[in-house]
Enzyme design. Structure first.
Site, PDB file in Angstrom:
ATOM      1  N   ASP A  35     -10.974 -14.421  -1.303  1.00 53.44           N
ATOM      2  CA  ASP A  35     -11.123 -12.975  -1.116  1.00 53.44           C
ATOM      3  C   ASP A  35     -10.119 -12.158  -1.944  1.00 53.44           C
ATOM      4  OD1 ASP A  35     -12.916 -13.768   0.937  1.00 53.44           O
ATOM      5  OD2 ASP A  35     -11.318 -13.728   2.433  1.00 53.44           O
ATOM      6  N   GLU A 208     -21.391  -8.039   3.180  1.00 47.72           N
ATOM      7  CA  GLU A 208     -19.997  -7.868   3.597  1.00 47.72           C
ATOM      8  C   GLU A 208     -19.151  -7.561   2.380  1.00 47.72           C
ATOM      9  OE1 GLU A 208     -18.646 -11.477   5.502  1.00 47.72           O
ATOM     10  OE2 GLU A 208     -19.184 -12.729   3.832  1.00 47.72           O
TER      11      GLU A 208
HETATM   12  O1  FUB Z   1     -12.493 -15.072   4.194  1.00 42.39           O
HETATM   13  C1  FUB Z   1     -13.214 -14.856   5.390  1.00 42.39           C
HETATM   14  C2  FUB Z   1     -14.450 -14.081   5.085  1.00 42.39           C
HETATM   15  O2  FUB Z   1     -15.284 -14.814   4.211  1.00 42.39           O
HETATM   16  C3  FUB Z   1     -14.224 -12.800   4.360  1.00 42.39           C
HETATM   17  O3  FUB Z   1     -13.674 -11.808   5.133  1.00 42.39           O
HETATM   18  C4  FUB Z   1     -15.585 -12.571   3.853  1.00 42.39           C
HETATM   19  O4  FUB Z   1     -15.702 -11.549   2.915  1.00 42.39           O
HETATM   20  C5  FUB Z   1     -15.926 -13.933   3.316  1.00 42.39           C
HETATM   21  O5  FUB Z   1     -15.370 -14.141   2.052  1.00 42.39           O
END
Ligand code: FUB
Length: 447
Positions: A35, A208
């Site tokens: 991320d 997301e």
């Molecule tokens: O790293 C945990 C979660 O996985 C993140 O918050 C999302 O965007 C995905 O990458």
């Protein structure tokens, strides 16, 4: 006596934390990272990633994401990345569950002399269920970051992203099934408007990880979305930070290695745009242990984004006198060349290139030879039988820089060979096998 010992421990910790690595992809070579939120602060690029660790019974949920802290990494040249160590830990956040192991994707931004670090975490039951988003504030990008006592009101979800428009108005974006956005107050700690849900984005499939930026008057809302089975990076374009945004296209296709998530940030550094994202390079069998990467990104004349093909070579210029890793190649021959882990028991040791047929080759781009002649090349290699490698500049048929004979040694050896032709400036180098004996190469370096 006690004071001296404490000071010694402090110095050792500092040295361990301030590790640096010459990196291609993945960027971080000694731990998992995911991320990536990249920002330019002063003369450096800072990357604020999540820090994946492997859950064990009683420490997180085994088989799921597990994160207990954040590190920040900095680079002045996009090649050498320095780990500034942990900047925030779950046990230091007053409103978060100290054993939540859910410090997911963060972001950081500079405003009025302070650095604001936004992060999601599982809150204490006082603040509801699911995820909340908090802010920690520092005087320097590397901290120390002081978390606010409570999470941001009216924000429930993950993956915070902050954007400051040309007029100085700041916006917060996040996701929770949908993608949300709202204005931030000048203090950067509270919302200044009711959250809006961005419509006109794909209705089906998880969305997301929003990341908003502006270029030449166009606002881009970019985000991972599951159109098929795993996430790919998509984007929508609009005329203002809160939209409306119109779906436009795909920035990066689904991971070829099956990493279910991708999460990214996009930014210009000295006129060139870059995409920071993640894959599961060090963990091919478990995609919740990820590694951050970066590749160049460019735009078409109408402002649309050209698709980025993930590369191993990544970004940055590699100094010729550093250990150049051909396994992070720019191109490779279709036969007789393969990449494998050096040690499957400890994948952080990296990879090797195995050239096993005559004329098989591997190419590594943008190596800086400077302008002083180099006398010799060192190669860390091993072969079962006698092998021979040629190093060319430009292409496999370009000028021959050196010929290296690898004796049958069955073990890793550093072999020194004479440089036969001086080359200078930024060059692509190509290693070509001249025999059918498999030769494994770890790194090469000029001196
Ligand atoms: O790293 C945990 C979660 O996985 C993140 O918050 C999302 O965007 C995905 O990458």
């Amino acid at each position: 006596m006690k004071k001296i010992r404490l000071r010694q421990v402090g110095v050792i910790c500092l040295l361990l934390c301030l590790q640096s690595a010459m990196a291609q992809n993945p960027l971080i070579r000694n731990m998992y990272s995911a991320d990536p939120s990249a920002r330019v602060f002063g003369d450096s690029v800072y990357v604020f990633p999540s820090h994946d660790i492997l859950a064990t019974p009683g420490h997180g949920r085994v088989g799921w994401f597990c994160m207990e802290d954040y590190h920040v990494f900095a680079s002045k040249d996009l090649t050498e990345w320095k780990d500034h160590g942990p900047i925030l830990t779950q046990t230091n956040v007053p409103w978060a569950k100290p054993d939540g192991y859910s410090m997911w994707a963060p972001d950081c931004i500079y405003r009025n002399g302070k650095y604001y670090f936004y992060f999601p975490a599982t809150p204490d039951s006082l603040y509801g269920r699911g995820f909340a988003i908090g802010v920690a504030v520092a005087d320097h990008p590397w901290g120390p970051y002081v978390p606010q006592p409570t999470p941001i009101k009216k924000v429930h979800g993950i993956d915070p992203n902050v954007f400051i428009d040309k007029d100085g108005q700041a916006y917060l974006y996040w996701s929770q099934g949908n993608i949300y956005g709202a204005k931030l107050q000048d203090n950067m700690l509270e919302l200044a408007s009711e959250p809006v849900i961005f419509q006109d984005l794909p209705a089906k499939g998880l969305k997301e990880g929003p990341y908003v930026f502006e270029r030449e008057g166009i606002y881009y809302l970019t985000f991972p979305h599951v159109e098929n089975k795993t996430e790919r990076l998509e984007y929508a374009m609009g005329q203002s930070p809160l939209g409306p945004f119109k779906m436009t296209g795909v920035i990066m296709d689904e991971s070829a290695t099956g990493c279910w998530t991708n999460h990214h940030s996009i930014l210009p550094v000295k006129q060139q745009w870059y995409l920071f994202y993640h894959h599961n390079d060090y963990s091919p069998g478990f995609d919740k242990a990820r590694s951050i990467r970066a590749d160049s990104l460019s735009f078409n004349g109408d402002g649309t984004i050209r698709k980025v093909i993930p590369s191993l070579r990544g970004i940055g210029v590699t100094p010729v006198n550093s250990e150049i890793q051909p396994d992070r190649y720019s191109a490779i021959s279709s036969r007789g060349a393969a990449i494998a882990f050096l040690d499957t028991g400890n994948r952080f040791k990296g990879w090797k290139t195995v050239l096993s047929a005559a004329d098989a080759w591997v190419q590594y781009n943008t190596v800086d030879f400077g302008n002083k002649p180099f006398k010799s090349v060192l190669i860390q290699a091993t072969a079962e039988g006698p092998g021979e490698l040629e190093i060319h500049s430009g292409s496999a048929t370009g000028p021959l820089i050196a010929t290296v004979r690898v004796a049958a040694n069955g073990d890793w050896k550093t072999i020194k060979a004479r440089v036969s032709k001086h080359t200078s400036g930024i060059q692509n180098i190509v290693l070509v096998s001249k025999g059918n004996t498999p030769v494994a190469i770890d790194w090469i370096k000029f001196e």
